[in-house]
Design a protein around this motif. Sequence first.
Motif, PDB file in Angstrom:
ATOM      1  N   THR A 224       0.841  -1.212   0.000  1.00  0.00           N
ATOM      2  CA  THR A 224       0.000   0.000   0.000  1.00  0.00           C
ATOM      3  C   THR A 224       0.873   1.258   0.000  1.00  0.00           C
ATOM      4  N   VAL A 225       2.060   1.173   0.590  1.00  0.00           N
ATOM      5  CA  VAL A 225       2.960   2.328   0.605  1.00  0.00           C
ATOM      6  C   VAL A 225       3.765   2.378  -0.694  1.00  0.00           C
ATOM      7  N   ASN A 226       4.196   1.220  -1.154  1.00  0.00           N
ATOM      8  CA  ASN A 226       4.941   1.163  -2.416  1.00  0.00           C
ATOM      9  C   ASN A 226       4.123   1.707  -3.573  1.00  0.00           C
ATOM     10  N   LEU A 227       2.809   1.492  -3.490  1.00  0.00           N
ATOM     11  CA  LEU A 227       1.932   2.011  -4.542  1.00  0.00           C
ATOM     12  C   LEU A 227       2.109   3.523  -4.668  1.00  0.00           C
ATOM     13  N   MET A 228       2.104   4.199  -3.527  1.00  0.00           N
ATOM     14  CA  MET A 228       2.226   5.658  -3.526  1.00  0.00           C
ATOM     15  C   MET A 228       3.602   6.102  -4.007  1.00  0.00           C
ATOM     16  N   SER A 229       4.637   5.419  -3.531  1.00  0.00           N
ATOM     17  CA  SER A 229       5.987   5.817  -3.931  1.00  0.00           C
ATOM     18  C   SER A 229       6.195   5.595  -5.422  1.00  0.00           C
ATOM     19  N   TRP A 230       5.676   4.482  -5.901  1.00  0.00           N
ATOM     20  CA  TRP A 230       5.806   4.178  -7.335  1.00  0.00           C
ATOM     21  C   TRP A 230       5.104   5.235  -8.169  1.00  0.00           C
ATOM     22  N   PHE A 231       3.859   5.556  -7.801  1.00  0.00           N
ATOM     23  CA  PHE A 231       3.123   6.593  -8.521  1.00  0.00           C
ATOM     24  C   PHE A 231       3.868   7.929  -8.454  1.00  0.00           C
ATOM     25  N   GLY A 232       4.282   8.282  -7.239  1.00  0.00           N
ATOM     26  CA  GLY A 232       4.829   9.621  -7.040  1.00  0.00           C
ATOM     27  C   GLY A 232       6.148   9.864  -7.747  1.00  0.00           C
ATOM     28  N   LEU A 233       6.957   8.814  -7.834  1.00  0.00           N
ATOM     29  CA  LEU A 233       8.318   8.999  -8.355  1.00  0.00           C
ATOM     30  C   LEU A 233       8.415   8.877  -9.866  1.00  0.00           C
ATOM     31  N   HIS A 234       7.311   8.595 -10.535  1.00  0.00           N
ATOM     32  CA  HIS A 234       7.344   8.484 -11.984  1.00  0.00           C
ATOM     33  C   HIS A 234       6.437   9.521 -12.612  1.00  0.00           C
ATOM     34  N   ARG A 235       7.016  10.398 -13.398  1.00  0.00           N
ATOM     35  CA  ARG A 235       6.220  11.459 -14.015  1.00  0.00           C
ATOM     36  C   ARG A 235       5.091  10.878 -14.871  1.00  0.00           C
ATOM     37  N   ARG A 236       5.385   9.750 -15.523  1.00  0.00           N
ATOM     38  CA  ARG A 236       4.341   9.171 -16.384  1.00  0.00           C
ATOM     39  C   ARG A 236       3.104   8.743 -15.595  1.00  0.00           C
ATOM     40  N   LEU A 237       3.275   8.622 -14.259  1.00  0.00           N
ATOM     41  CA  LEU A 237       2.164   8.171 -13.416  1.00  0.00           C
ATOM     42  C   LEU A 237       1.592   9.300 -12.555  1.00  0.00           C
ATOM     43  N   ARG A 238       1.870  10.582 -12.964  1.00  0.00           N
ATOM     44  CA  ARG A 238       1.389  11.691 -12.135  1.00  0.00           C
ATOM     45  C   ARG A 238      -0.135  11.694 -12.043  1.00  0.00           C
ATOM     46  N   GLY A 239      -0.801  11.223 -13.081  1.00  0.00           N
ATOM     47  CA  GLY A 239      -2.259  11.104 -12.999  1.00  0.00           C
ATOM     48  C   GLY A 239      -2.662  10.149 -11.886  1.00  0.00           C
ATOM     49  N   SER A 240      -1.903   9.070 -11.750  1.00  0.00           N
ATOM     50  CA  SER A 240      -2.260   8.055 -10.769  1.00  0.00           C
ATOM     51  C   SER A 240      -2.030   8.522  -9.349  1.00  0.00           C
ATOM     52  N   ILE A 241      -0.952   9.262  -9.089  1.00  0.00           N
ATOM     53  CA  ILE A 241      -0.744   9.738  -7.708  1.00  0.00           C
ATOM     54  C   ILE A 241      -1.843  10.740  -7.348  1.00  0.00           C
ATOM     55  N   VAL A 242      -2.326  11.472  -8.340  1.00  0.00           N
ATOM     56  CA  VAL A 242      -3.409  12.427  -8.111  1.00  0.00           C
ATOM     57  C   VAL A 242      -4.717  11.678  -7.796  1.00  0.00           C
ATOM     58  N   GLY A 243      -5.020  10.671  -8.590  1.00  0.00           N
ATOM     59  CA  GLY A 243      -6.220   9.876  -8.325  1.00  0.00           C
ATOM     60  C   GLY A 243      -6.124   9.179  -6.979  1.00  0.00           C
ATOM     61  N   HIS A 244      -4.927   8.729  -6.655  1.00  0.00           N
ATOM     62  CA  HIS A 244      -4.698   8.073  -5.367  1.00  0.00           C
ATOM     63  C   HIS A 244      -4.996   9.027  -4.218  1.00  0.00           C
ATOM     64  N   LEU A 245      -4.458  10.235  -4.304  1.00  0.00           N
ATOM     65  CA  LEU A 245      -4.652  11.198  -3.217  1.00  0.00           C
ATOM     66  C   LEU A 245      -6.114  11.561  -3.073  1.00  0.00           C
ATOM     67  N   ALA A 246      -6.801  11.739  -4.199  1.00  0.00           N
ATOM     68  CA  ALA A 246      -8.221  12.108  -4.136  1.00  0.00           C
ATOM     69  C   ALA A 246      -9.008  11.053  -3.367  1.00  0.00           C
ATOM     70  N   VAL A 247      -8.831   9.795  -3.723  1.00  0.00           N
ATOM     71  CA  VAL A 247      -9.599   8.743  -3.057  1.00  0.00           C
ATOM     72  C   VAL A 247      -9.093   8.525  -1.635  1.00  0.00           C
ATOM     73  N   PHE A 248      -7.812   8.698  -1.424  1.00  0.00           N
ATOM     74  CA  PHE A 248      -7.250   8.574  -0.075  1.00  0.00           C
ATOM     75  C   PHE A 248      -7.937   9.560   0.858  1.00  0.00           C
ATOM     76  N   GLU A 249      -8.060  10.795   0.404  1.00  0.00           N
ATOM     77  CA  GLU A 249      -8.690  11.817   1.242  1.00  0.00           C
ATOM     78  C   GLU A 249     -10.179  11.546   1.390  1.00  0.00           C
ATOM     79  N   MET A 250     -10.806  11.090   0.303  1.00  0.00           N
ATOM     80  CA  MET A 250     -12.261  10.865   0.343  1.00  0.00           C
ATOM     81  C   MET A 250     -12.636   9.704   1.256  1.00  0.00           C
ATOM     82  N   THR A 251     -11.707   8.794   1.506  1.00  0.00           N
ATOM     83  CA  THR A 251     -12.016   7.628   2.333  1.00  0.00           C
ATOM     84  C   THR A 251     -11.338   7.731   3.683  1.00  0.00           C
ATOM     85  N   SER A 252     -11.117   8.959   4.140  1.00  0.00           N
ATOM     86  CA  SER A 252     -10.359   9.149   5.370  1.00  0.00           C
ATOM     87  C   SER A 252     -11.188   9.580   6.572  1.00  0.00           C
TER      88      SER A 252
END
Lengths: 353, 234
Positions: A224-252
């Motif tokens: 669950t943590v690697n998912l965030m690091s993987w998304f965050g550290l790759h520019r090609r996945l910037r959409g995914s870290i954004v989607g991750h944060l949105a749902v992370f906050e919405m389910t908090s």
Amino acid sequence: MVMTALGTPDAGRQIAFPTVRGPWTEALLELLGLPSSKSFKSAEPSAGRDALEDDDLQMALYLCYELHYSSLEGVDDRMEWSPVVLMFRAALEREFEAALRNLVPTYEPQTPNIGQELQRLVREDDGPPLSRYVETQANLDELLEHVVHRSAYQLKEADPHSWAIPRLTGGPKAALVEIQADEYGGGRAERIHAVLFANTMRALGLNPRYGAYLDWLPGVTLATVNLMSWFGLHRRLRGSIVGHLAVFEMTSSIPNRRYGNGVRRLGFGAAAAAFYDEHVEADAVHESIAAWDLAHALAVAEPDLSPDILFGARALLALETRWAEHLLDSWGRQGQTSLTRPLDRATSHADQY
Amino acid sequence: MRRDTVLIIPYQDGPYLVRGPVVVRDQEGRDIELTRNPVALCRCGKSRIRPFCDGTHRLIRFTAPSPRETHWFDEPKAPAEPPRRRSIASTERPHRRASSAASSNSESRVEPSPLEAAAAIPTKLEPVRKQLVRVEERLVALLENGSWAARERVALRSAERLIEATSLLLALRPGSAGLAQSSRNEPIGGQTPCCCLIRGALEALFPAYGADDISELIGEVRVVLELLEAERWS
């Protein structure tokens, strides 16, 4: 120097390489130039093991990412950008990505309105009732295990998402920075969310030191943590870290209210519950900014990123579900720990670090 | 935008986000401390940390748009049609047709009765429609009772008008013709003409008439109004 609520000057992070778990962590140990573990006997990689739950693979990946977050004892800081280590990490990421894409295949969203689609994903998510269980039934051991699991992320809360700041522009960038500023205490070090979590650990009698419980963390948690690091550290996945944060906050907010209630039910006071209480209110603010001003706005500005945004959102929900199921399944079986080993060995082990 | 501007953004299905230098104060004059900026203020009404949002809107499936809501009288105008007087009964009730004074054009028309038209309305007005059906059935039963005194008959007729107005209101959809378009009245005190009619009739009826049946009928009509208010039709 800043005196944080931990009572010690903020000396920065350092962890020790944890116990070798298998061929991946053994190989990484050697790559980093650390003395090989005498107690570990080289084993065959477990065939057919789900990459998303493999204790060894996920720990190796977690440690590769840790090179970007903290220093490793006995390892030169330059190893952070060692091409050999990066190639090794890329091999791990290939396994990780393949397993994730298999778990969360692309789909046609019900609406091109990404803000609305994210709301729908959260509304229809049918995850196991972990927060409800902690609120009403968990015993002290289970609560402490839960906190140890979460410490894998919470002691560096918000850092994985911060990687995206230089990779965004305009409205989404401003929105992300607004959220992160709040995560980092709004200018006040004692209100940094990671510090609040350390305070909670201390109040519960746990060791708040960064990395203290690495050996206890199973692959399903590290993923669950690697998912965030993987998304965050790759520019090609910037959409995914954004989607991750949105749902992370919405389910908090709602789960954190329940965790806080659970902490209080088990007899702890405001010091232990402060982290959870803060998150109920903070994430009620963040979820609107993240869903609309960040994720939806990014999809409007760069529609090609919409599939990535949704992938990030759904990957989070999928991995969180697996993690919650693991906890509830373990606890459901009498006396079984959800960690790699029970916590009561914590005090003696902590002395090693 | 200037730094000293307070900006409030209502989020779809979510809270008000308030940015800028703002003071929140309770009605006794005590400031409510704001620990962050922007701050999220509860819009759904069910937060447990009001005035602040705590995410409960998600649990209760609160829905509200972000932009200003359009009222029925803001809707784009459909071609105007003359108002139709309709029997509130369907064509399957011959006794009602005979006794109703308002059935002048119900016999030869194939258009649905207001209640039938109302059957096509969005699901969230379904409780109102069901309640109206219940009330109408009770009204029909009461009117068939020949022993009412004149005063009670007046009450029942008023209730009949009330049901008719409510049915027409329910049958209205954005862009549809009917009472809304033809009246073109400005709402009185923020209320639509239809709801004024309903309120006025209720005020006249209640609690003047003591007969239990009529009191019950009035009670059920009040429920209709409450349901309509809950759907923000007033």
